[in-house]
Design a protein around this motif. Structure first.
Motif, PDB file in Angstrom:
ATOM      1  N   ARG A  38      15.357 -27.068 -53.880  1.00  0.00           N
ATOM      2  CA  ARG A  38      15.429 -27.822 -55.282  1.00  0.00           C
ATOM      3  C   ARG A  38      16.051 -28.812 -56.214  1.00  0.00           C
ATOM      4  NH1 ARG A  38      11.377 -25.198 -58.391  1.00  0.00           N
ATOM      5  NH2 ARG A  38      13.044 -25.351 -60.478  1.00  0.00           N
TER       6      ARG A  38
ATOM      7  N   THR B 245       6.777 -32.026 -51.492  1.00  0.00           N
ATOM      8  CA  THR B 245       6.695 -30.895 -52.549  1.00  0.00           C
ATOM      9  C   THR B 245       7.329 -30.533 -52.987  1.00  0.00           C
ATOM     10  OG1 THR B 245       5.340 -30.173 -50.030  1.00  0.00           O
ATOM     11  CG2 THR B 245       5.662 -28.288 -51.504  1.00  0.00           C
ATOM     12  N   THR B 246       8.066 -30.372 -53.036  1.00  0.00           N
ATOM     13  CA  THR B 246       9.561 -29.875 -53.896  1.00  0.00           C
ATOM     14  C   THR B 246       9.891 -30.283 -55.290  1.00  0.00           C
ATOM     15  OG1 THR B 246      11.226 -29.127 -52.155  1.00  0.00           O
ATOM     16  CG2 THR B 246      12.085 -29.294 -53.812  1.00  0.00           C
TER      17      THR B 246
ATOM     18  N   SER C 205       7.858 -32.210 -56.500  1.00  0.00           N
ATOM     19  CA  SER C 205       5.901 -31.958 -57.296  1.00  0.00           C
ATOM     20  C   SER C 205       5.597 -30.614 -58.189  1.00  0.00           C
ATOM     21  CB  SER C 205       4.678 -31.891 -56.439  1.00  0.00           C
ATOM     22  OG  SER C 205       4.493 -32.771 -55.862  1.00  0.00           O
ATOM     23  N   ARG C 206       7.095 -30.076 -57.817  1.00  0.00           N
ATOM     24  CA  ARG C 206       7.649 -28.510 -58.107  1.00  0.00           C
ATOM     25  C   ARG C 206       7.973 -28.699 -59.319  1.00  0.00           C
ATOM     26  NH1 ARG C 206       7.578 -24.810 -52.968  1.00  0.00           N
ATOM     27  NH2 ARG C 206       5.179 -25.209 -52.304  1.00  0.00           N
ATOM     28  N   LEU C 207       9.272 -29.605 -59.367  1.00  0.00           N
ATOM     29  CA  LEU C 207      10.078 -30.120 -59.804  1.00  0.00           C
ATOM     30  C   LEU C 207       9.445 -30.914 -61.103  1.00  0.00           C
ATOM     31  CD1 LEU C 207      13.262 -31.222 -57.830  1.00  0.00           C
ATOM     32  CD2 LEU C 207      12.912 -29.803 -59.653  1.00  0.00           C
ATOM     33  N   GLU C 208       8.763 -32.273 -61.032  1.00  0.00           N
ATOM     34  CA  GLU C 208       7.834 -32.576 -61.854  1.00  0.00           C
ATOM     35  C   GLU C 208       7.298 -31.607 -62.950  1.00  0.00           C
ATOM     36  OE1 GLU C 208       4.545 -35.648 -62.436  1.00  0.00           O
ATOM     37  OE2 GLU C 208       5.256 -34.947 -60.637  1.00  0.00           O
ATOM     38  N   ARG C 209       6.882 -30.243 -62.692  1.00  0.00           N
ATOM     39  CA  ARG C 209       5.879 -29.353 -62.829  1.00  0.00           C
ATOM     40  C   ARG C 209       7.096 -28.637 -63.704  1.00  0.00           C
ATOM     41  NH1 ARG C 209       4.231 -23.984 -59.337  1.00  0.00           N
ATOM     42  NH2 ARG C 209       6.686 -24.631 -59.952  1.00  0.00           N
ATOM     43  N   ASP C 210       7.679 -28.014 -63.648  1.00  0.00           N
ATOM     44  CA  ASP C 210       9.028 -27.782 -63.899  1.00  0.00           C
ATOM     45  C   ASP C 210       9.457 -28.823 -64.898  1.00  0.00           C
ATOM     46  OD1 ASP C 210       7.915 -25.687 -62.682  1.00  0.00           O
ATOM     47  OD2 ASP C 210      10.022 -25.435 -61.324  1.00  0.00           O
TER      48      ASP C 210
END
Length: 203
Positions: free
Chosen positions: A4, A42-43, A45-50
């Motif tokens: 990330r 996948t990473t 998506s997690r960066l967007e979520r955070d």
């Protein structure tokens, strides 16, 4: 290094979509850390979520371009300013293997020789790759690090061989009287016993 933070570093140079990020990540690291596209998305998506990246509109080919946010820039800055702790690095399997081989009283010399040959081949491959990366300073730094590590491993293997050659192989300690009271300790002193003369009458 977390993937990330690597993607955030690349996005700090401008918006990019997934395949661009994968290609630039591998180019920057000298292909020493290959990524599959699934890991990248996948990473992201997690960066967007955070809240560290934000997606844009899809282009005519259906690709979504991502941009780094202010929170993402702050996260990247924290990563760059924080030293990497030794405990965060993966354990060295080679060190563990040799230590356990010595503990198991296995002949370590063939293990050292096989590893020395493999490390030399790896070192030669890194040197060749470095010659081809003169135009890419980021890739060259990564390859320089890999070369230094391979050279250090060769020196350490030489050191291991010298130490093990000079040191006697460990032997299993003899059982003590407390471990087996019926077995005489091989190093115990034999007490002096007076033996009567054969011609003397017995009492």
């Amino acid at each position: 290094m977390a993937i990330r933070q690597g993607l955030l570093a690349l996005l700090s140079q401008g918006p990019r979509y997934g395949y661009q990020l994968r290609a630039e990540f591998e180019a920057s690291t000298g292909a020493t850390w290959p990524l599959n596209i699934g890991q990248v998305y996948t990473t992201l998506s997690r960066l967007e979520r955070d809240g560290l990246v934000s997606p844009g509109e899809q282009d005519e080919q259906g690709r979504v371009v991502y941009s780094i946010t202010e929170a993402g820039l702050a996260e990247m800055g924290r990563w760059f300013s924080t030293p990497v702790a030794q405990s965060d690095r993966p354990r060295d399997e080679l060190v563990i293997k040799l230590a356990l081989a010595v503990t198991a009283t296995t002949d370590v010399r063939p293990i050292i020789q096989a590893q020395r040959t493999a490390t030399m081949r790896t070192l030669q491959a890194f040197v060749q790759a470095r010659r081809a990366s003169v135009e890419n300073p980021a890739q060259r730094l990564v390859l320089d690090s890999m070369i230094f590590q391979a050279e250090a491993e060769q020196r350490w293997l030489d050191h291991c061989e010298a130490v093990l050659t000079a040191s006697p192989r460990p032997r299993r300690p003899a059982a003590t009287a407390t471990e087996n009271p019926d077995t005489e300790h091989p190093n115990a002193e034999v007490p002096d016993v007076e033996v009567p003369d054969a011609g003397s009458p017995r009492g």
